[in-house]
Write a protein that holds these residues in place. Sequence first.
Motif, PDB file in Angstrom:
ATOM      1  N   PRO A 162       9.456   2.998 -23.505  1.00 17.50           N
ATOM      2  CA  PRO A 162       9.209   3.762 -22.264  1.00 17.50           C
ATOM      3  C   PRO A 162       8.036   3.241 -21.452  1.00 17.50           C
ATOM      4  CG  PRO A 162       8.576   5.030 -24.214  1.00 17.50           C
ATOM      5  CD  PRO A 162       9.313   3.835 -24.716  1.00 17.50           C
ATOM      6  N   ARG A 163       7.109   2.540 -22.096  1.00 22.13           N
ATOM      7  CA  ARG A 163       5.945   2.010 -21.374  1.00 22.13           C
ATOM      8  C   ARG A 163       6.031   0.496 -21.180  1.00 22.13           C
ATOM      9  NH1 ARG A 163       4.240   5.761 -24.850  1.00 22.13           N
ATOM     10  NH2 ARG A 163       3.776   4.205 -26.449  1.00 22.13           N
ATOM     11  N   GLU A 177      11.903   0.002 -13.543  1.00 19.92           N
ATOM     12  CA  GLU A 177      11.101   1.226 -13.530  1.00 19.92           C
ATOM     13  C   GLU A 177      10.590   1.602 -14.923  1.00 19.92           C
ATOM     14  OE1 GLU A 177      13.287   4.262 -11.537  1.00 19.92           O
ATOM     15  OE2 GLU A 177      13.128   3.282  -9.594  1.00 19.92           O
ATOM     16  N   LYS A 178      10.143   0.550 -15.655  1.00 18.23           N
ATOM     17  CA  LYS A 178       9.592   0.802 -16.982  1.00 18.23           C
ATOM     18  C   LYS A 178       8.205   1.438 -16.889  1.00 18.23           C
ATOM     19  CE  LYS A 178      12.159  -2.996 -19.121  1.00 18.23           C
ATOM     20  NZ  LYS A 178      13.069  -2.109 -19.836  1.00 18.23           N
ATOM     21  N   ARG A 179       7.523   1.166 -15.777  1.00 15.99           N
ATOM     22  CA  ARG A 179       6.231   1.811 -15.531  1.00 15.99           C
ATOM     23  C   ARG A 179       5.950   1.760 -14.037  1.00 15.99           C
ATOM     24  NH1 ARG A 179       1.843  -1.853 -15.045  1.00 15.99           N
ATOM     25  NH2 ARG A 179       2.433  -4.020 -15.419  1.00 15.99           N
ATOM     26  N   LYS A 180       5.096   2.649 -13.594  1.00 17.75           N
ATOM     27  CA  LYS A 180       4.744   2.709 -12.180  1.00 17.75           C
ATOM     28  C   LYS A 180       3.635   1.699 -11.882  1.00 17.75           C
ATOM     29  CE  LYS A 180       7.543   5.881 -10.702  1.00 17.75           C
ATOM     30  NZ  LYS A 180       8.578   5.528  -9.700  1.00 17.75           N
ATOM     31  N   LEU A 190       0.805  -1.220   0.000  1.00 17.56           N
ATOM     32  CA  LEU A 190       0.000   0.000   0.000  1.00 17.56           C
ATOM     33  C   LEU A 190       0.839   1.271   0.000  1.00 17.56           C
ATOM     34  CD1 LEU A 190      -2.801  -1.067   2.517  1.00 17.56           C
ATOM     35  CD2 LEU A 190      -2.765  -1.257   0.025  1.00 17.56           C
ATOM     36  N   SER A 191       2.068   1.187   0.510  1.00 13.85           N
ATOM     37  CA  SER A 191       2.872   2.402   0.609  1.00 13.85           C
ATOM     38  C   SER A 191       3.837   2.597  -0.550  1.00 13.85           C
ATOM     39  CB  SER A 191       3.676   2.394   1.927  1.00 13.85           C
ATOM     40  OG  SER A 191       4.565   1.285   1.942  1.00 13.85           O
ATOM     41  N   ASP A 192       4.332   1.516  -1.139  1.00 13.65           N
ATOM     42  CA  ASP A 192       5.312   1.610  -2.229  1.00 13.65           C
ATOM     43  C   ASP A 192       5.156   0.391  -3.126  1.00 13.65           C
ATOM     44  OD1 ASP A 192       7.455   1.859  -3.931  1.00 13.65           O
ATOM     45  OD2 ASP A 192       8.922   2.332  -2.370  1.00 13.65           O
ATOM     46  N   ALA A 193       4.220   0.493  -4.087  1.00 13.72           N
ATOM     47  CA  ALA A 193       3.914  -0.651  -4.949  1.00 13.72           C
ATOM     48  C   ALA A 193       5.143  -1.108  -5.739  1.00 13.72           C
ATOM     49  CB  ALA A 193       2.781  -0.293  -5.909  1.00 13.72           C
TER      50      ALA A 193
END
Length: 881
Positions: free
Chosen positions: A465-466, A95-98, A26-29
């Motif tokens: 990028p995605r 870190e390719k996507r959040k 919940l805090s840092d997916a």
Amino acid sequence: MSNFGFIRDEWPELYEACQRAESYVLSDAQAAGKYARSAVEAVVEYLFVEVFGLPEPYRSDLNARMNDNQFKLRTSVVNAKMNIIRRVGNDAVHEKRKLSSREALELLRHLFDVVVWTVKHYSTFPEAAPLGSRFDVEIVKRRAPLTAEQQIALAKRIKADQEAAERALAERDATLAERDAEIARLRQQIAAAQAADTTADSPDYREDDTRRQLIDLLLHEAGWPLDQPRDREYRVEGMPVIPGVNESGVGYVDYVLWGADGLPLALVEAKRTIKDPAAGGPQAKLYADRLEAVTGRRPVIFLSNGDRHQIWDDAAGYPPRAVAGFYTRDELELMVRRRALRRPLTAAPVDTAIAGRPYQLRAIAKVGEHFDALQRRALLVMATGTGKTRTTVALVKQLMAQGWVKRVLFLADRTALVSQAGRAFSEHLPDVATANLTSDRVTKGRVYLSTYPTMMNLVEGDRGPRGERRFGPGFFDLIVIDEAHRSVYQKYGALFDWFDGLLLGLTATPVDDIARSTYRLFGLEPGVPTDSYPLDEAIADGYLVGPEGYSYDLGFHRRGVRYDDLSEEEREEWDTLDWDEESDHDDPPIEVEAARVFRTLFNADTVDKALAELMTHGHRVAGGDRLGKTIVFAKNQRHADFIKERFDAQYPHLGGDFAQVITHASSYAQRLIDDFSQPAKAPHIAISVDMLDTGIDVPEVLNLVLFKEVHSKTKFWQMIGRGTRLAPGVFGDTGDPSTDDKSGFRVFDFCGNLDFFRMEPADRAASVPASLGSRLFATRAALVSRIAPGTDDAEARASAAAWLSEFVAGIPAESFVARPHRELIERYRDIAAWQAPIGAVEAGDVAAALGGMPTAVADDDEQAKRFDLLLLRRELGVMSR
């Protein structure tokens, strides 16, 4: 409290990773995704190595292990979940996507199922596995994130763990036997625990959700955002009315992939993981019919169960076929356009300036007929030197012109071969952009060239990028495999499963020696390639030259096993072994015999004898004064260095660059190859370990030295193929092809290979024609014997005597070939021996013994030497009147 508390005592390291992932949901997916991936990697490591004991695939990473066929078979219930964790975790790591909290929560659910299943079936404590679906979201909500101090402490712990792992790795060799015993005990405990456990196995693995999540991930990788309502569960009307099943005539397409023009490009019919994706074919066809009726365009059909997928372009006439994933929008639009634009290949024009020989045109025509008949894989068997690359370039040009191909991938096993093929494409297709993925910064092109390992890394790691893949299953329309043989498929077969393009294999291996598995890959009957042009036919047609094989027994140990005596299965297994590399395992009789050969090969006297045979009987150029281009195939790097050392010791007058080691360890190896490819430039002897076995095109090669045992027939004929190319004028420019042109090459075998592969040897190496240097020596010696000291021709006699003494003084007296004549060399290196009266018989004997010796007296001007010989013979003729 943690959902993973049931493994805390038995698997504390895995518990630590799982509960860390849980604490961050919940805090840092993003962090949760990283820890979930780390946890599943530990599970896969445990199952793959310790429980199943499977052999490592083409590389020992998470992706390769998880998708190993045996591993997938044994973990089929949770393999899809593992793949979701890996894929989403990779995105988090790089870190390719959040990631969202919802995605992280789903990852934790999957990780929980994976861990429960593993404990239940492959642990020593299966009774601890919770029954049913007990993942408690409330526990996740109550978990607090780590404080800054805890994060620092965790980082230190991770660093300490990494250092400990490195130390453990260094000590692994010493504890290997103990570890094997530990694994054996562990497997026995697991088996006993499983036998004793009677609890029900009824977890809710939510197959439908897993399937959809996995398909969603694959579609995202192909660039489909799926962010519109019409992308999923698309309503179509007019479906057949089936009482009790579909009474409304309305259907819902699982996924529709839309083009930029608003028309459907493809649909995806999803089935449960346990079902064959082909089961959805009839229903998908009905959906395609309705979409075509409404929109005017027939979509491509994808069938998927989340793990296996098929593509079906029935409008183009192709039946359904397996595919590794989904096409991008651009690739689908091109596929749809090709239905109207693609023209037949049969009788299509071929650029004969690129490939105009009859057998090349026949090969192109056969491939065209094959592809026209909707066969997607072809295999060409063409002897080395017959122009496989040129044939391929001409075929690619034809395929592009006829609308079949936009992008091509050419694969080879070494960067040198990739560069060589790249030059051929650039030369013959200058208007087609090429991209050498091993070296160029160019990222876009129509012809891409790569080694297998480079392409493997790019498939997995090159993302947009995605998170979309750059090289998806539909990126290439044609994949060309250079030197297509079994070892390539065993190491890199995943590439051919990944890409969905047409497949063209090239090989020089004789038809009957190609493995059955290779033929199966191309969907061909054993012994029946798409087209074949063998070595004997090429020699008979005058396009290649044949070998003269000379076998020597220098005391090597023989195995006593003939390749021809093995069964088909034994040959396939035999060929897969890397016989040419030393092994760290003591596994007699192979390693014992290899060690004996290794010691023999490093014996200085043995190497000196072999080099003397080459230098005495090898084909020579430059009027016979220089050994022709020669490749020595050595056992390993140390052996190659030793041969070079002995050559320089025996022939110091050649300056140290006449023979060079060219291996993967050589500095500036490509530059050495380029120099070797120039007829008049050193090196003239290339000492190679595997690097020059295949694909190097140097027509001027006249001698091959087999200084290692070769137990792969494929490799043996590849090595022989280095000498088969034509080389007009290699021996001179007199205008007489019978003496100027290359008509054959010599193979000096010191390791029993000719006998092993039943290649008929020639009678002992034939005598080579006398060199210009030896003829000049004999003529000057005859002049000295004819002219008495103090006569009118004393000046000519003195000049000849000075030349002869200088020649003899330049002979390295310690060399292997010179040692038997050391007394003669000592006597005639002194000019006084030539100034004194000498009889014709004595002069002839000296010339016969010393005239062909290596010497530091060098004159590279062949024409000047021929002119000198002409004048000397004329002068001698005048004296004889």
